[in-house]
Scaffold this active site. Structure first.
Site, short mmCIF file in Angstrom:
data_model
loop_
_atom_site.label_atom_id
_atom_site.label_comp_id
_atom_site.label_asym_id
_atom_site.label_seq_id
_atom_site.Cartn_x
_atom_site.Cartn_y
_atom_site.Cartn_z
N ASN A 170 0.72 -1.31 0.03
CA ASN A 170 -0.17 0.16 0.06
C ASN A 170 0.74 1.13 0.07
OD1 ASN A 170 -2.49 -1.52 0.05
ND2 ASN A 170 -2.54 -1.60 2.11
N CYS A 189 -15.13 -2.68 -5.16
CA CYS A 189 -14.46 -4.22 -4.45
C CYS A 189 -15.45 -4.98 -3.50
CB CYS A 189 -12.97 -3.67 -3.49
SG CYS A 189 -13.67 -2.35 -2.43
N ASP A 191 -7.40 -4.53 7.90
CA ASP A 191 -6.81 -5.65 7.00
C ASP A 191 -6.32 -6.82 7.82
OD1 ASP A 191 -7.07 -4.12 4.74
OD2 ASP A 191 -5.07 -3.43 4.37
N VAL A 212 -14.64 -0.07 9.73
CA VAL A 212 -14.20 0.38 8.64
C VAL A 212 -14.92 0.31 7.27
CG1 VAL A 212 -11.97 0.87 7.34
CG2 VAL A 212 -11.81 0.59 9.74
#
Length: 457
Positions: free
Chosen positions: A35, A130, A322, A344
């Site tokens: 990222n 996504c 994540d 999130v």
């Protein structure tokens, strides 16, 4: 419960075969942060000079960003984990980003910031969806408008243009409505070439933003406060090239720490910046693990049992979304009950069904999972529906009784460099096969759905 052998339909997707209950030991090398690397590659568009990036992970997402930069005229040379980029003004022949690449890699949308600052106009499709919830681009657009750009959406294409006579963005104070990593990165990059001072309030604080600011400052930018909620940027007329090392991937480090905990086998993870995964270390210690510094990394010693702990995801410095799926896999075999809340993204619970197929006792209420730990998971045929849930399926399989077959490797390859090889080096029995795999018909619909999705996390 479906065993690997209860199968009746063929798939052309590659798969992993993971044998559970094997002891792990040794050291795992952590790659550069995906990222961070993606945004640093976009940041190279801000200068005509060479930008040399080291420690860039070899991932399919990096492949897509490379193709995108080549498409618009930048020069990109890759050699193992090094990337050399140059974006001469005369070579940047296209200011329109291609749909297929932006759709494949949502992170590519941040290119709108540096391209607008360099070229004065840019067109980009709306980023691809996504499978983990809504990620609005409003904060990106409002930030660029605040800098003086004209931004409109026409037929699902974002068209941004500098309209003032000076052909430069103008610094100002911008307060984000929410802590958006992508919007902070987009506006930060654009502001480096703006006229005057820009102040970003309620900015995201992730380590990847700090890494971006460090590179920009090497290039001659004046960025202060990255890593806090207020970032100040004094614009400059041009930026120069630099050499920069990508920071270690904190999500990969956290994944392998959880792998140690779920297999109850000590491992050394290096290199790691402990401050980047403080919330993860705290939760693992609450689970009964002991973690200590070891050179440039960490060594984790799992306890005899894993205790259940509650967890809620939040932006940095909180527990990263994540790692929610891998942590849920760990809680599935913990002693007691736990609650995991995803704050999130609103649809990041696809892994729950697959863990249940392995025998996990999980009930779901909207974005909150309630887990009653079981003694062990049972190997079966499972699918990773996005990048991080694919990793969670591998971790669950390492601890399960029997041999699991995992599909969804297209997701896994987006964010983990040599994932199965790194695990094999520390004792895991795991292998990849590109051959046809017969899969359980009850999961074939999910396989079709997930294999066509895009993912950036």
């Amino acid at each position: 419960m479906h065993s690997v052998s209860s199968i009746s339909e063929e798939s052309l997707l590659p798969f992993l075969r993971v044998e559970g209950k094997n002891d792990l030991s040794g050291q795992i090398k952590i790659s550069g942060a995906k990222n961070s690397a993606l945004v640093l590659m976009a940041g190279a568009l801000l200068t005509e000079e060479n930008v040399h990036l080291n420690n860039v992970p070899n991932l399919t997402d990096i492949d897509v960003m490379t193709d995108l930069l080549l498409h618009i005229g930048a020069n990109v040379n890759r050699n193992t984990n090094q990337v050399l980029l140059q974006a001469n003004q005369s070579d940047l022949s296209k200011n329109e980003l291609p749909y297929e690449l932006v759709h494949a890699l949502r992170a590519s949308f941040v290119c709108i910031g540096p391209l607008l600052a360099r070229l004065g106009e840019v067109k980009t499709p709306l980023p691809g969806g996504c499978r983990i919830g809504c990620r609005p681009i409003d904060e990106h657009i409002q930030g660029l408008k605040a800098l003086g750009a004209s931004v409109r959406i026409d037929n699902d294409t974002v068209i941004a243009k500098i309209v003032n006579s000076r052909k430069r963005l103008i610094g100002t104070k911008i307060k984000f409505n929410c802590k958006s990593v992508g919007a902070t990165e987009t506006v930060l990059m654009a502001a480096t070439l703006a006229e005057g001072e820009t102040i970003l309030e309620n900015a995201a604080q992730e380590p990847e933003i700090q890494d971006l600011a460090n590179m920009l400052n090497k290039m001659g930018a004046n960025v202060q406060g990255a890593g806090t909620s207020q970032i100040k940027i004094e614009g400059v007329s041009h930026l120069k090239g630099c050499v920069h090392d990508v920071i270690p991937d904190r999500i990969e480090a956290g994944t392998f720490l959880i792998a140690s905990a779920i297999t109850r086998c000590p491992l050394t993870i290096s290199p790691v910046i402990p401050e980047h995964i403080g919330a993860v270390i705290k939760k693992l210690k609450q689970c009964g693990c002991s973690i200590e510094k070891a050179g440039k990394g960490l060594k984790i010693f799992p306890g005899e049992k894993i205790s259940s702990v509650d967890m809620s995801t939040s932006p940095f410095p909180g527990f990263p979304t994540d790692l929610q799926a891998p942590f849920m896999a760990l809680m599935s075999i913990a002693t007691g009950t736990s609650k995991i809340e995803e704050t999130v993204f609103e649809r990041r619970m696809q892994h729950v069904g697959e863990l249940q197929r392995m025998g996990a006792q999980i009930s779901l209420s909207e974005n909150t999972a309630f887990i009653s730990g079981v003694n062990e998971l049972i190997a079966t045929s499972i699918t990773g529906g996005d990048l991080r849930s694919s990793a969670a399926m591998v971790l669950a399989s390492l601890s399960a009784k029997g041999t699991s077959v995992i599909q969804g490797l297209n997701h896994l390859d987006r964010g983990y460099e040599n994932f199965e090889h790194k695990l094999s080096q520390v004792g895991a029995i795991i292998s990849r096969s590109p051959n046809k795999l017969k899969i359980d018909t009850k999961s074939s619909e999910d396989l079709q759905k997930f294999s066509s999705g895009t993912e950036v996390a």
